[in-house]
Motif scaffolding. Structure first.
Motif, PDB file in Angstrom:
ATOM      1  N   ALA A 135       0.814  -1.213   0.000  1.00 20.96           N
ATOM      2  CA  ALA A 135       0.000   0.000   0.000  1.00 20.96           C
ATOM      3  C   ALA A 135       0.847   1.261   0.000  1.00 20.96           C
ATOM      4  N   ASN A 136       2.144   1.116   0.301  1.00 18.09           N
ATOM      5  CA  ASN A 136       3.027   2.281   0.346  1.00 18.09           C
ATOM      6  C   ASN A 136       4.449   1.824   0.072  1.00 18.09           C
ATOM      7  N   LEU A 137       4.749   1.637  -1.191  1.00 13.66           N
ATOM      8  CA  LEU A 137       6.029   1.072  -1.593  1.00 13.66           C
ATOM      9  C   LEU A 137       6.533   1.794  -2.836  1.00 13.66           C
ATOM     10  N   ALA A 138       7.840   2.044  -2.885  1.00  9.82           N
ATOM     11  CA  ALA A 138       8.436   2.703  -4.055  1.00  9.82           C
ATOM     12  C   ALA A 138       9.725   1.975  -4.421  1.00  9.82           C
ATOM     13  N   PHE A 139       9.990   1.842  -5.712  1.00 10.38           N
ATOM     14  CA  PHE A 139      11.213   1.192  -6.162  1.00 10.38           C
ATOM     15  C   PHE A 139      11.557   1.654  -7.579  1.00 10.38           C
ATOM     16  N   LYS A 140      12.841   1.560  -7.914  1.00 12.49           N
ATOM     17  CA  LYS A 140      13.289   1.945  -9.249  1.00 12.49           C
ATOM     18  C   LYS A 140      12.746   0.953 -10.273  1.00 12.49           C
ATOM     19  N   LYS A 141      12.242   1.477 -11.364  1.00 16.14           N
ATOM     20  CA  LYS A 141      11.681   0.616 -12.402  1.00 16.14           C
ATOM     21  C   LYS A 141      12.729  -0.350 -12.941  1.00 16.14           C
ATOM     22  N   GLU A 142      13.935   0.131 -13.167  1.00 16.07           N
ATOM     23  CA  GLU A 142      14.973  -0.732 -13.745  1.00 16.07           C
ATOM     24  C   GLU A 142      15.354  -1.861 -12.800  1.00 16.07           C
ATOM     25  N   ILE A 143      15.257  -1.613 -11.488  1.00 18.67           N
ATOM     26  CA  ILE A 143      15.585  -2.650 -10.510  1.00 18.67           C
ATOM     27  C   ILE A 143      14.566  -3.774 -10.558  1.00 18.67           C
ATOM     28  N   PHE A 144      13.310  -3.435 -10.787  1.00 17.81           N
ATOM     29  CA  PHE A 144      12.260  -4.447 -10.880  1.00 17.81           C
ATOM     30  C   PHE A 144      12.613  -5.480 -11.944  1.00 17.81           C
ATOM     31  N   TYR A 145      13.042  -5.003 -13.094  1.00 12.73           N
ATOM     32  CA  TYR A 145      13.403  -5.923 -14.174  1.00 12.73           C
ATOM     33  C   TYR A 145      14.743  -6.605 -13.902  1.00 12.73           C
ATOM     34  N   GLU A 146      15.631  -5.898 -13.245  1.00 12.18           N
ATOM     35  CA  GLU A 146      16.961  -6.452 -12.974  1.00 12.18           C
ATOM     36  C   GLU A 146      16.895  -7.673 -12.060  1.00 12.18           C
ATOM     37  N   VAL A 147      15.958  -7.657 -11.100  1.00 15.60           N
ATOM     38  CA  VAL A 147      15.839  -8.801 -10.183  1.00 15.60           C
ATOM     39  C   VAL A 147      14.840  -9.837 -10.681  1.00 15.60           C
ATOM     40  N   GLY A 148      14.311  -9.631 -11.880  1.00 18.08           N
ATOM     41  CA  GLY A 148      13.401 -10.619 -12.459  1.00 18.08           C
ATOM     42  C   GLY A 148      11.942 -10.418 -12.160  1.00 18.08           C
ATOM     43  N   VAL A 165       6.659  -8.033  -0.085  1.00 11.28           N
ATOM     44  CA  VAL A 165       7.747  -8.618   0.697  1.00 11.28           C
ATOM     45  C   VAL A 165       8.727  -9.404  -0.174  1.00 11.28           C
ATOM     46  N   LEU A 166       8.226 -10.232  -1.069  1.00  4.38           N
ATOM     47  CA  LEU A 166       9.111 -11.080  -1.865  1.00  4.38           C
ATOM     48  C   LEU A 166       9.963 -10.256  -2.822  1.00  4.38           C
ATOM     49  N   LEU A 167       9.408  -9.174  -3.357  1.00  5.51           N
ATOM     50  CA  LEU A 167      10.199  -8.272  -4.194  1.00  5.51           C
ATOM     51  C   LEU A 167      11.256  -7.568  -3.353  1.00  5.51           C
ATOM     52  N   MET A 168      10.888  -7.165  -2.142  1.00  9.02           N
ATOM     53  CA  MET A 168      11.838  -6.528  -1.235  1.00  9.02           C
ATOM     54  C   MET A 168      13.011  -7.451  -0.934  1.00  9.02           C
ATOM     55  N   TYR A 169      12.720  -8.732  -0.697  1.00  6.85           N
ATOM     56  CA  TYR A 169      13.788  -9.692  -0.433  1.00  6.85           C
ATOM     57  C   TYR A 169      14.805  -9.702  -1.577  1.00  6.85           C
ATOM     58  N   LYS A 170      14.298  -9.783  -2.796  1.00 12.13           N
ATOM     59  CA  LYS A 170      15.192  -9.915  -3.947  1.00 12.13           C
ATOM     60  C   LYS A 170      16.040  -8.666  -4.152  1.00 12.13           C
ATOM     61  N   ILE A 171      15.437  -7.509  -3.958  1.00 13.37           N
ATOM     62  CA  ILE A 171      16.194  -6.261  -4.120  1.00 13.37           C
ATOM     63  C   ILE A 171      17.260  -6.147  -3.034  1.00 13.37           C
ATOM     64  N   ASN A 172      16.885  -6.464  -1.794  1.00 20.41           N
ATOM     65  CA  ASN A 172      17.845  -6.350  -0.698  1.00 20.41           C
ATOM     66  C   ASN A 172      18.959  -7.386  -0.810  1.00 20.41           C
ATOM     67  N   GLU A 173      18.647  -8.527  -1.387  1.00 20.01           N
ATOM     68  CA  GLU A 173      19.671  -9.560  -1.565  1.00 20.01           C
ATOM     69  C   GLU A 173      20.681  -9.150  -2.627  1.00 20.01           C
ATOM     70  N   LYS A 174      20.194  -8.564  -3.713  1.00 17.75           N
ATOM     71  CA  LYS A 174      21.095  -8.148  -4.795  1.00 17.75           C
ATOM     72  C   LYS A 174      21.847  -6.880  -4.426  1.00 17.75           C
ATOM     73  N   TYR A 175      21.168  -5.982  -3.735  1.00 13.13           N
ATOM     74  CA  TYR A 175      21.785  -4.711  -3.324  1.00 13.13           C
ATOM     75  C   TYR A 175      21.611  -4.549  -1.809  1.00 13.13           C
ATOM     76  N   PRO A 176      22.474  -5.168  -1.015  1.00  9.75           N
ATOM     77  CA  PRO A 176      22.352  -5.078   0.450  1.00  9.75           C
ATOM     78  C   PRO A 176      22.306  -3.633   0.933  1.00  9.75           C
ATOM     79  N   ALA A 177      21.447  -3.396   1.891  1.00 11.63           N
ATOM     80  CA  ALA A 177      21.276  -2.070   2.509  1.00 11.63           C
ATOM     81  C   ALA A 177      20.651  -1.055   1.566  1.00 11.63           C
ATOM     82  N   SER A 178      20.049  -1.529   0.463  1.00 13.67           N
ATOM     83  CA  SER A 178      19.460  -0.597  -0.506  1.00 13.67           C
ATOM     84  C   SER A 178      17.967  -0.373  -0.265  1.00 13.67           C
TER      85      SER A 178
END
Length: 384
Positions: free
Chosen positions: A203-216, A230-243
């Motif tokens: 309900a309140n989430l923001a992310f870079k469009k290119e990152i969405f595609y980068e993590v699949g 949550v599952l998208l957050m996991y993948k982004i944080n795993e690829k870019y720790p502390a991001s």
């Protein structure tokens, strides 16, 4: 019986120490997180995505709130993706879109369904560098987008998790949900302070469009009904720790309604639990286990131990230590709730803390056992 006494007490003390450390760390993090609003440079074009299904009662109010943002209107677009609504959602959105040029209405094809499919389609059609998601039953302050973009511009974040709260709680049931939800938001935000991604809300989430595609995107989670956040957050944080960062800003709060009935609440929590324990990351699994085992201990062990230790010299010391462990839990839980309720300006709800604690213990144990078992229904869809 002496051995049983010491075994049960040792387990309780270990669990209470772990729980105390966990919740205290969230409290410390919440207090240390900065709240100073930052000024946006308006340098980013934003695509606000609203995936909807049967939101005729709320979608117009939601669109009014998004369209009224003080962020320059030429710098953002609103994309509503209709997940096969059977009510008047489509006509309401289209009528509202005719009054402004910043709203695009999309409808999923017959072969696609679900929130992940809707968000993926919206991202595909979006023009923004920054994707912001919310739900069709939400409203927000006029400074919402400004606060999100400012955080994005002044940090290296790949994803921003925003605060969500209930509003206009009328019944006792809704007020108790609000208390629990504030604690969940504070826990998720506190964990992100330590660079640990355990909880977010679409309900309140923001992310870079290119990152969405980068993590699949959602390719590996298509068969899981929930978890678009949550599952998208996991993948982004795993690829870019502390991001992944939490935005602790009152102007960034998104408001939604608590469930009015017990049946709707149960279906919602079943849907949340449908991701399954195995898909959670290790941090979320550990937090879930500590919370569940602490609750299960306080519900089951006093009954079991009380029966086994009755008519022995160990009964009264055992019950006394169980009450001390319960007291430790209540104290640290109240601190977390006080901090979060102060931020959300809902300290009036703290009067319900004691009954909420009792009900919450039973609720955690029950849903830990049956939450991910069986079918649930969401907006006319039945899912295994």
């Amino acid at each position: 019986m002496e051995y049983l006494f010491w075994i049960l007490i040792t387990i309780g003390l270990v669990l209470s120490a772990g729980y105390l450390f966990l919740i205290a760390s969230f409290c410390v993090a919440w207090m240390r997180m900065r709240q100073e609003p930052q000024i946006s440079n308006h340098s980013v074009f934003v695509s606000v995505l609203v995936a909807v299904r049967d939101e005729a009662q709320t979608i117009e109010k939601c669109l009014q709130a998004i369209a009224s943002q003080n962020y320059p209107h030429e710098k953002y677009e609103i994309i509503v993706i209709d997940d096969h609504s059977s009510d008047a959602t489509a006509s309401i959105v289209q009528a509202f879109a005719s009054t402004t040029n910043c709203i695009t209405y999309l409808k999923l094809s017959e072969g696609a369904a679900g929130k992940k499919a809707a968000i993926s389609y919206g991202i595909e059609k979006s023009k923004g560098e920054l994707i912001v998601t919310t739900d069709g039953d939400c409203v927000m302050d006029v400074h919402w987008l400004e606060a999100i973009v400012a955080k994005y511009e002044h940090s290296n974040a790949k994803m921003i998790v925003g605060p969500v709260a209930f509003y206009n709680e009328i019944s006792l049931f809704e007020k108790m949900q609000s208390l629990e939800f504030m604690a969940l938001i504070a826990s998720g935000g506190g964990a992100l302070f330590y660079k640990k991604a355990i909880m977010s809300n679409g309900a309140n989430l923001a992310f870079k469009k290119e990152i969405f595609y980068e993590v699949g995107g959602y390719n590996s989670e298509k068969l899981i009904a929930s978890g678009d956040d949550v599952l998208l957050m996991y993948k982004i944080n795993e690829k870019y720790p502390a991001s992944v960062v939490f935005l602790k800003d009152k102007e960034a709060i998104v408001y939604t309604k608590a469930k009015a009935s017990l049946s709707a609440f149960v279906q919602q929590r079943k849907r949340w639990a449908s991701k399954g324990f195995s898909v959670l990351n290790i941090e979320t699994q550990l937090v879930s286990l500590v919370v569940y085992l602490m609750s299960a201990y306080l519900v089951i062990v006093p009954l079991l131990g009380g029966v086994c230790l009755s008519n022995t010299p160990f009964y009264q010391p055992f019950i006394g230590i169980c009450l001390i462990i319960l007291g430790i839990k209540c104290i640290i839980d109240f601190l977390l709730l006080f901090l979060s309720a102060s931020f959300f300006q809902k300290k009036r709800l703290l009067i319900l803390f004691i009954p909420e604690q009792i009900i919450y213990l039973l609720y955690v144990v029950l849903f830990g056992l049956i939450g991910s078992i069986g079918k649930y229904e969401w907006k006319g869809r039945k899912t295994n």
